[in-house]
Design an enzyme around this catalytic site. Structure first.
Site, PDB file in Angstrom:
ATOM      1  N   ASP A 233     129.804  -9.799 116.028  1.00 46.28           N
ATOM      2  CA  ASP A 233     130.909 -10.632 116.506  1.00 46.28           C
ATOM      3  C   ASP A 233     130.769 -12.095 116.095  1.00 46.28           C
ATOM      4  OD1 ASP A 233     132.656  -8.833 117.714  1.00 46.28           O
ATOM      5  OD2 ASP A 233     131.683  -8.940 119.676  1.00 46.28           O
TER       6      ASP A 233
ATOM      7  N   ARG B 160     125.916 -10.617 122.624  1.00 45.56           N
ATOM      8  CA  ARG B 160     126.336 -11.797 121.851  1.00 45.56           C
ATOM      9  C   ARG B 160     125.446 -13.017 122.092  1.00 45.56           C
ATOM     10  NH1 ARG B 160     132.541 -13.108 121.323  1.00 45.56           N
ATOM     11  NH2 ARG B 160     131.607 -14.140 119.532  1.00 45.56           N
TER      12      ARG B 160
ATOM     13  N   ARG C 184     135.145 -14.304 131.276  1.00 45.63           N
ATOM     14  CA  ARG C 184     133.959 -14.670 130.494  1.00 45.63           C
ATOM     15  C   ARG C 184     133.327 -15.990 130.971  1.00 45.63           C
ATOM     16  NH1 ARG C 184     133.788 -11.876 125.511  1.00 45.63           N
ATOM     17  NH2 ARG C 184     134.673  -9.814 125.889  1.00 45.63           N
TER      18      ARG C 184
ATOM     19  N   HIS D 180     140.067 -13.808 127.213  1.00 40.65           N
ATOM     20  CA  HIS D 180     139.786 -15.203 126.864  1.00 40.65           C
ATOM     21  C   HIS D 180     141.112 -15.969 126.928  1.00 40.65           C
ATOM     22  CE1 HIS D 180     135.965 -14.589 124.147  1.00 40.65           C
ATOM     23  NE2 HIS D 180     135.606 -15.150 125.285  1.00 40.65           N
TER      24      HIS D 180
ATOM     25  N   CYS E  60     140.185 -16.856 117.050  1.00 40.69           N
ATOM     26  CA  CYS E  60     138.802 -16.452 117.371  1.00 40.69           C
ATOM     27  C   CYS E  60     137.854 -16.753 116.207  1.00 40.69           C
ATOM     28  CB  CYS E  60     138.727 -14.959 117.661  1.00 40.69           C
ATOM     29  SG  CYS E  60     139.715 -14.394 119.025  1.00 40.69           S
TER      30      CYS E  60
HETATM   31  N1  ARG Z   1     134.430  -8.823 120.446  1.00 35.96           N
HETATM   32  C1  ARG Z   1     134.462 -10.198 120.837  1.00 35.96           C
HETATM   33  C2  ARG Z   1     134.231 -10.323 122.333  1.00 35.96           C
HETATM   34  O1  ARG Z   1     134.686  -9.503 123.069  1.00 35.96           O
HETATM   35  C3  ARG Z   1     135.750 -10.824 120.449  1.00 35.96           C
HETATM   36  C4  ARG Z   1     135.792 -12.288 120.676  1.00 35.96           C
HETATM   37  C5  ARG Z   1     137.059 -12.901 120.227  1.00 35.96           C
HETATM   38  N2  ARG Z   1     137.009 -14.287 120.307  1.00 35.96           N
HETATM   39  C6  ARG Z   1     137.881 -15.066 120.954  1.00 35.96           C
HETATM   40  N3  ARG Z   1     137.782 -16.347 120.841  1.00 35.96           N
HETATM   41  N4  ARG Z   1     138.773 -14.548 121.752  1.00 35.96           N
HETATM   42  O2  ARG Z   1     133.580 -11.231 122.792  1.00 35.96           O
END
Ligand code: ARG
Length: 284
Positions: A79, A104, A150, A179, A273
């Site tokens: 990612d 991550r 998040r 997000h 993203c």
């Molecule tokens: N697979 C990543 C996650 O779930 C995607 C992140 C996408 N980034 C963003 N800025 N929305 O964290």
């Protein structure tokens, strides 16, 4: 497609400003785990196509006159292509990320090294959980900030202390919009586009008060990742399937630039993203 529409007179008033972006190629991209509703580990990813689509995005940025810095991707961090999550930078201050998911976590120090190696701003190691520009959207005199999935609300306070700007907390309530940057984007210093149903009732009221002229985006366009867009104040790089939004942008005097990032979408990401904005300003 947009060329068949008539450009309104005020289109000429929209002013683009040159931007500086940090990106990271999807060389190790895959969907190896599922941490949002868009990710399905049994759906195959075409990494070569992901690279081609990503390179097209970078070409668009360069064509618009923006400066693009490229960070080295790391094997085992699929990612990392979503560079927006590594930090948020305002006026020369970099607020580093602290990821919610252990998968991550190692991206934060990898990008921290990039900022150090490029003498790019004053780096602030986070004490609170936050996913950088995924949940922080600098917008003129405010910083809009998402929470609910998040980023912790305490990180909004930490950002306010670091940047010395009012941080407007917005609560996300639909896990598909995990997000802020999949539910809202900043058009220019004074306006935004957003999908109301992604936000709590209270946050919807806040957005209505702050942005009475916002572009209100339909569900289909939000689902097409239309809100994961990048605006330079005039040109808006937007998911090509967000047909209704593309028309709304045009009607509002912006210049939509449709882009296809179908492979990255399999991980729940789009143009925004992939893009971390370097806002040097003047660190105090
Ligand atoms: N697979 C990543 C996650 O779930 C995607 C992140 C996408 N980034 C963003 N800025 N929305 O964290």
């Amino acid at each position: 497609m947009t060329s068949t529409l008539t450009r309104p007179a005020h289109a000429t008033n929209r002013k683009a400003t040159r931007r500086e972006y940090l990106v990271c190629p999807p060389r190790h991209f895959e969907v190896a785990y599922a941490i949002n509703e868009w990710m399905q580990i049994d759906v195959p990813v075409d990494r070569e196509l992901a690279m081609v689509q990503w390179e097209n995005l970078i070409e668009i940025y360069r064509g618009l006159g923006h400066t693009v810095h490229v960070a080295e991707p790391a094997d085992g961090l699929p990612d990392m292509v979503f560079a927006a999550n590594c930090a948020v930078m305002v006026d020369g201050h970099v607020f580093g990320a602290r990821f919610r998911h252990p998968e991550r976590a190692a991206e934060a120090p990898a990008f921290r090294r990039w900022f150090a190696d490029h003498e790019c701003g004053v780096y602030h190691e986070p004490t609170t959980r936050n996913e950088g520009e995924g949940d922080f959207a600098p917008a003129g005199r405010y910083i809009l900030a998402g929470t609910g999935f998040r980023t912790d609300p305490e990180a909004h306070e930490e950002a306010e202390a670091i940047f010395g700007k009012p941080v407007i907390s917005l609560t996300l309530c639909d896990p598909a919009y995990y997000h802020l940057d999949v539910a809202l984007f900043v058009l220019d210093d004074d306006n935004v586009a957003y999908y109301p149903a992604a936000f709590s009732q209270k946050s919807q009221r806040v957005l209505r008060t702050l942005y009475p002229n916002a572009i209100i985006v339909a569900k289909a366009d939000a689902e097409a990742f239309g809100l994961n867009s990048i605006s330079d104040g005039r040109n808006v790089v937007v998911a090509q399937d967000a047909i209704g939004l593309i028309e709304q942008l045009h009607e509002n005097g912006y210049v939509p630039i449709p882009v296809d990032l179908s492979e990255l979408r399999k991980a729940g990401g789009g143009a925004k993203c992939c893009t971390q904005e370097i806002r040097r300003g003047r660190a105090e």
